[in-house]
Design an enzyme around this catalytic site. Structure first.
Site, mmCIF file in Angstrom:
data_model
loop_
_atom_site.group_PDB
_atom_site.id
_atom_site.type_symbol
_atom_site.label_atom_id
_atom_site.label_comp_id
_atom_site.label_asym_id
_atom_site.label_seq_id
_atom_site.Cartn_x
_atom_site.Cartn_y
_atom_site.Cartn_z
ATOM 1 N N HIS A 30 18.727 17.582 23.369
ATOM 2 C CA HIS A 30 17.740 17.236 24.601
ATOM 3 C C HIS A 30 17.552 15.744 24.373
ATOM 4 O O HIS A 30 18.283 14.836 23.427
ATOM 5 C CB HIS A 30 16.437 18.158 24.216
ATOM 6 N N HIS A 33 17.359 13.879 20.856
ATOM 7 C CA HIS A 33 18.591 13.591 20.216
ATOM 8 C C HIS A 33 19.335 12.471 20.754
ATOM 9 O O HIS A 33 19.718 11.503 20.346
ATOM 10 C CB HIS A 33 19.680 14.742 20.415
ATOM 11 N N SER A 181 11.854 20.116 21.411
ATOM 12 C CA SER A 181 12.487 20.586 20.093
ATOM 13 C C SER A 181 13.536 21.690 20.905
ATOM 14 O O SER A 181 13.312 22.252 22.042
ATOM 15 C CB SER A 181 11.593 21.556 19.535
ATOM 16 N N ARG A 183 13.718 24.619 20.135
ATOM 17 C CA ARG A 183 13.138 26.061 20.075
ATOM 18 C C ARG A 183 12.268 26.155 21.171
ATOM 19 O O ARG A 183 11.633 27.104 21.430
ATOM 20 C CB ARG A 183 12.526 26.005 18.704
#
Ligand code: PAF
Length: 277
Positions: A30, A33, A181, A183
């Site tokens: 994402h 990064h 994140s 997640r």
């Protein structure tokens, strides 16, 4: 950009490439990064990114099996970001035999995240040391969203005298404040609307401390109660000192407020730093 799957081919590609900077990831990339890569790129002639979902750092009831593996779209993003080498090994390549030698971090591995994810930091440190040995970078970039991971790895580099500079990167957030994140993809639309509360409770604690509050335990408990009353299951909210994540003393000025809480399926973590005058 070269996409390399074997350790032998990676070594060959990086032979004669002494000036490289490294961004280890587990993929499913994402904007957070991409920010790490933007920090990395000006620092070296060659930017290496690894994509490896490391079984050793997942607990038995965690999401290792369903962690999204998205190499194709990740590679497109990395190419666009100007990465030179992507190292995407399979498990057999990194762990051809059971990993019996491991990196045992300091007691920092047992508190906060470590208390809720036993063995997690041992798994992180072990794979990062292994990746460092393969890539041999002069610097490596880690996001501060995983604050405790960043401190564990700083410690590892210091204690093993690795010639690698660990460079921290600020957390990247969605416009509503939610820390990016991989997640977050597990959140339902309703949970996604609720999720920014984690950051807002941290900011509330920060402004109370800036306003003079020093009863940190009361602030932690109040924040946990607010999260619980909105459907979260908080593991911890804690004001800690930045250097070692221990409870602050009167003299400590550099603090961080760390939190982890489950919202539906995903468990989210976040933190904010605070410097007392
Ligand atoms: O932060 C992560 O994505 C992982 O913990 C890391 C550093 C890539 C090790 O597997």
């Amino acid at each position: 950009m070269d996409i390399i799957h074997s350790a032998a081919a990676l070594r060959l590609r990086l032979q004669g490439e002494p000036n490289n900077v490294f961004v280890p990831t587990m993929g499913n990339l994402h904007d957070g990064h991409i920010q790490l890569i933007n920090i990395a790129k000006p620092r070296a002639a060659c930017t290496v990114v690894s994509i490896f979902v490391n079984r050793l750092q997942f607990g038995p009831r965690e999401d290792f099996d369903r962690y999204p593996r998205t190499l194709e779209s990740d590679s497109a993003r990395l190419e666009a970001a100007g990465v030179d080498v992507v190292f995407a090994p399979d498990e057999q390549e990194i762990y051809p035999e059971p990993q019996t030698f491991v990196v045992e971090p300091s007691d920092l591995q047992y508190i906060l995240e470590g208390a809720h994810r036993p063995g997690h930091f041992r798994g992180v440190a072990t794979v990062v040391l292994k990746l460092f040995n393969l890539v041999m970078p002069h610097s490596a970039i880690f996001g501060k969203k995983d604050y405790q991971q960043y401190l564990v790895l700083l410690d590892m580099v210091k204690q093993f005298a690795l010639p690698i500079e660990i460079i921290p990167a600020e957390t990247v957030r969605a416009p509503d404040g939610l820390a990016l994140s991989s997640r977050n993809a597990y959140l339902t639309p309703e949970e996604r609307r609720e999720a920014p509360r984690l950051y807002s409770v941290l900011k509330k604690i920060r402004s109370e401390i800036e306003g003079g509050a020093r009863d940190f335990q009361r602030l932690d408990q109040k924040a946990m109660a607010e999260l619980s009353s909105h459907g979260w299951q908080p593991d911890y909210v804690a004001v800690r000192r930045r250097a070692d994540l221990r409870p602050p003393t009167e003299r400590d000025r550099e603090l961080v407020i760390v939190a982890a809480a489950r919202l539906g399926r995903p468990r989210l973590i976040d933190n904010v730093e605070i410097t007392l005058r």
